[in-house]
Design an enzyme around this catalytic site. Structure first.
Site, PDB file in Angstrom:
ATOM      1  N   ASP A 299       0.863  -1.171   0.000  1.00 20.04           N
ATOM      2  CA  ASP A 299       0.000   0.000   0.000  1.00 20.04           C
ATOM      3  C   ASP A 299       0.911   1.235   0.000  1.00 20.04           C
ATOM      4  O   ASP A 299       2.146   1.141  -0.021  1.00 20.04           O
ATOM      5  CB  ASP A 299      -0.973  -0.032   1.188  1.00 20.04           C
ATOM      6  CG  ASP A 299      -2.230   0.804   0.923  1.00 20.04           C
ATOM      7  OD1 ASP A 299      -2.183   1.671   0.026  1.00 20.04           O
ATOM      8  OD2 ASP A 299      -3.240   0.611   1.604  1.00 20.04           O
ATOM      9  N   GLU A 485     -10.743   6.746   3.915  1.00 23.82           N
ATOM     10  CA  GLU A 485      -9.703   6.193   4.795  1.00 23.82           C
ATOM     11  C   GLU A 485      -9.831   6.725   6.223  1.00 23.82           C
ATOM     12  O   GLU A 485     -10.939   6.884   6.727  1.00 23.82           O
ATOM     13  CB  GLU A 485      -8.325   6.436   4.186  1.00 23.82           C
ATOM     14  CG  GLU A 485      -8.219   5.769   2.789  1.00 23.82           C
ATOM     15  CD  GLU A 485      -6.821   5.631   2.284  1.00 23.82           C
ATOM     16  OE1 GLU A 485      -5.922   5.276   3.046  1.00 23.82           O
ATOM     17  OE2 GLU A 485      -6.624   5.888   1.074  1.00 23.82           O
TER      18      GLU A 485
HETATM   19  C1  BGC Z   1      -5.273   2.941   0.269  1.00 22.81           C
HETATM   20  C2  BGC Z   1      -5.485   1.947  -0.841  1.00 22.81           C
HETATM   21  C3  BGC Z   1      -5.313   2.604  -2.176  1.00 22.81           C
HETATM   22  C4  BGC Z   1      -3.947   3.233  -2.222  1.00 22.81           C
HETATM   23  C5  BGC Z   1      -3.606   3.882  -3.544  1.00 22.81           C
HETATM   24  C6  BGC Z   1      -4.007   3.757   0.091  1.00 22.81           C
HETATM   25  O1  BGC Z   1      -3.938   4.816   0.982  1.00 22.81           O
HETATM   26  O2  BGC Z   1      -5.224   2.262   1.507  1.00 22.81           O
HETATM   27  O3  BGC Z   1      -6.752   1.373  -0.733  1.00 22.81           O
HETATM   28  O4  BGC Z   1      -5.492   1.673  -3.201  1.00 22.81           O
HETATM   29  O5  BGC Z   1      -3.874   4.233  -1.214  1.00 22.81           O
HETATM   30  O6  BGC Z   1      -4.265   5.073  -3.705  1.00 22.81           O
END
Ligand code: BGC
Length: 605
Positions: A299, A485
């Protein structure tokens, strides 16, 4: 009669035999195709230098992370687009930007094409004007695998049309606690429902994978993202390994069986161990016993956040080396291989997995986006499926006094700014990472849908000032403002934020209650909220989740053109106390009775 029966069984035998031989044929073709790909992967790998291998294991953004010639000189393997400057104005410009970067990659000695990845989690949501589907929680409420497959297939087309071959979706988390800010990204709190819809989603996104209209999917976030203590994004999941195996791994097993191309590691720790560095689960379980042969991607900034090269040894194959991580990651990994901290075989395994997926996607044969797909972005055919998804996702929690369906010939008042704002109704990961508080191109709001279907006057009382003269019913739209998030976390053990409606939204409902109209409440939210009092105050109450661009789907059900079909994908808490007890210190506390159980939902019939 006997003859008929005999004839029927003979025909069935014949059909089965044909299926058997054609299936066998198909299987043989698949095996030989896989063998050919493995040979190509091996021969390419044998020619690669360490720099080229590290490059393949690197993902960067298309702007700040790289300068002019970096794609070629750093042998970059993949480009990501999420929040940040857009690649261009319209889809044609997005494609041109990615074509330009792809040409750089192809100009290198081994001409290995780039993978372009995007957070298209409910449609190609980074592109304004694309079809935006309900977030996964709404699809969980609809519980219809065919529909999920179709939404995923459309997402794939619109993602390809804007230049992408890889999406970071579906999120197959099983949220145990509604305090988590990402509940809506997942289908349900039920392992069984999540598993069923995961399969459909992978099938829809990937199709035959090598086709021009499909993309590689990502099952994320491996594993335990939704079951951290107190619902903290990236927090600690303190579940037993038996529990993880029985309740959290099944969607991944299903995804692997469907041939998912990638799995993303999670920000959380599991019993104190970072998931990015969890060799037992990533390497032994996912890649080992489950047989996953695709890419495990880190991630965001996984390298600097979770133990640097330790994550590669744990089994991460590609790293989001973004936002300042690129140089350190590439030099750190190279050095670790040279000094033996990371074995050469681990690097080779990672690169093989990346190349394998690039071959499976057909990228070596068609590395550039298909310009003819641009005309398919946001087309009516796609929106019709999104509208169906909206209709099927609505959960009717209460309907007293025949409040619903609304009468088309009766005057109604629509209340609240959420009623006429496609940004609010779509939630986070829409146009922007944190969503939008303004309407965006191509979408229809709930109010527009109501106006369109009504055969009488529709009053719009945006701020709840009370203008409702002559109206028989009030449709009050309330909810959560968009978040994504950790911005959506309710605040862990501290409960910093509200589990309820804002005071202003509570007042809207209360004030209309006393006016003697029928009160129909539509809740736009990424999770169940504590709304016990508001449900009591209303005649009808609908959980609409985050429906996306086709707000008129809601109007179609409110007026009774279609029935309610949605069933709760999460049990619905009665009090703030329930939120505290559902998970955390009192894990699965049986003494807590939800206001509505999982699977609840009324219909007109
Ligand atoms: C998130 C992911 C996402 C990634 C790319 C991260 O902060 O947890 O779900 O795919 O960012 O944007």
């Amino acid at each position: 009669m006997m003859f008929m029966k005999w004839r029927h069984s003979a025909i069935m035998l014949l059909i089965n035999a044909c299926c058997f031989s054609s299936c066998q044929q198909q299987l043989k073709e698949e095996i030989s195709m896989n063998e050919i790909i493995e040979q190509k992967v091996d021969s390419l790998l044998a020619q690669m230098t360490l720099e080229e291998k590290v490059g393949q294991m690197t993902q960067v953004r298309h702007f700040d992370d790289i300068s002019d010639n970096d794609i070629a000189s750093k042998f970059i393997g993949s480009v990501i687009h999420t929040q940040g400057p857009l690649p261009g104005k319209g889809a044609a410009e997005w494609q041109s930007k990615f074509i330009e970067l792809q040409k750089q990659a192809l100009s290198t000695r081994l001409a290995i094409p780039l993978l372009f990845g995007v957070d298209a989690v409910h449609g190609q949501n980074t592109y304004e004007g694309a079809t935006i589907f309900p977030h996964n929680i709404g699809l969980g409420a609809a519980g219809n695998p065919d529909l999920v497959e179709r939404t995923a297939a459309i997402t794939a087309i619109e993602a390809q049309a804007t230049g992408f071959t890889w999406v970071f979706s579906p999120c197959v988390a099983i949220p145990y606690n509604e305090k988590w800010g990402r509940v809506y990204e997942a289908f349900s709190e039920s392992t069984e429902l999540t598993t069923k819809l995961t399969k459909a989603s992978i099938r829809g996104h990937q199709g035959e994978l090598s086709e021009r209209e499909t993309v590689m999917a990502t099952a994320k976030h491996f594993v335990g993202d939704g079951s951290t203590d107190f619902g903290v994004e990236g927090g600690n999941t303190s579940l037993s390994s038996e529990h993880v195996t029985q309740r959290l791994l099944p969607p991944y097993q299903a995804a692997v069986k469907e041939g998912v191309g990638s799995v993303m590691a999670s920000f959380n720790t599991l019993d104190g161990k970072s998931m990015h560095a969890h060799k037992a689960l990533i390497t032994d379980t996912l890649k080992g016993s489950m047989g996953f042969d695709g890419i495990v991607v880190s991630d965001w900034k996984g390298y600097s956040r979770f133990g640097e090269t330790g994550i590669i040894n744990a089994g991460i194959d590609m790293v989001m080396a973004v936002d300042g991580d690129l140089e350190d990651y590439q030099s750190g990994l190279k050095e670790a291989v040279e000094n033996g901290t990371v074995p050469q075989e681990r690097i080779d395994d990672a690169v093989k997995r990346i190349l394998r997926q690039k071959y499976r996607l057909g990228l070596f044969d068609h590395p550039f986006p298909d310009t003819t797909l641009i005309g398919k972005i946001g087309i009516e055919e796609h929106r019709a499926i999104a509208r169906q998804a909206v209709r099927e996702s609505l959960v009717l929690l209460k309907n007293d006094n025949s409040a619903l369906p609304l009468k088309k010939k009766a005057k109604i008042v629509v209340v609240g700014e959420f009623a006429d704002n496609s940004g609010f109704q779509s939630g986070g990961w829409t146009v922007n990472w944190q969503g939008s508080t303004e309407s965006y191109k191509g979408a229809t709001t709930i109010l527009e849908g109501i106006k369109d279907l009504s055969e009488a006057e529709v009053i719009y009382d945006k701020d709840g000032s009370g203008n409702h003269e002559g109206a028989e019913a009030a449709v009050i739209v309330v909810g959560e403002t968009p978040y994504a998030e950790f911005f959506g976390d309710i605040g862990g053990e501290m409960d910093l934020f509200q589990h309820t409606l804002t005071e202003a939204h509570q007042n809207l409902i209360e004030s209309y209650r006393s006016k003697g109209l029928k009160v129909v409440v539509i809740l736009i939210s990424g999770r169940p909220l504590v709304t016990t009092e508001q449900i009591e105050q209303s005649d009808a109450f609908v959980a609409a989740w985050l429906p996306g661009s086709e707000g008129d789907g809601i109007a179609q059900v409110l007026f009774g053109d279609h029935d309610f079909k949605g069933k709760l994908p999460h049990s619905w808490p009665k009090s703030v106390e329930d939120y505290k007890g559902k998970y955390g210190p009192n894990f699965w506390d049986d003494s807590i009775e939800p206001l509505f159980p999982f699977g609840y939902g009324l219909s007109y019939r």
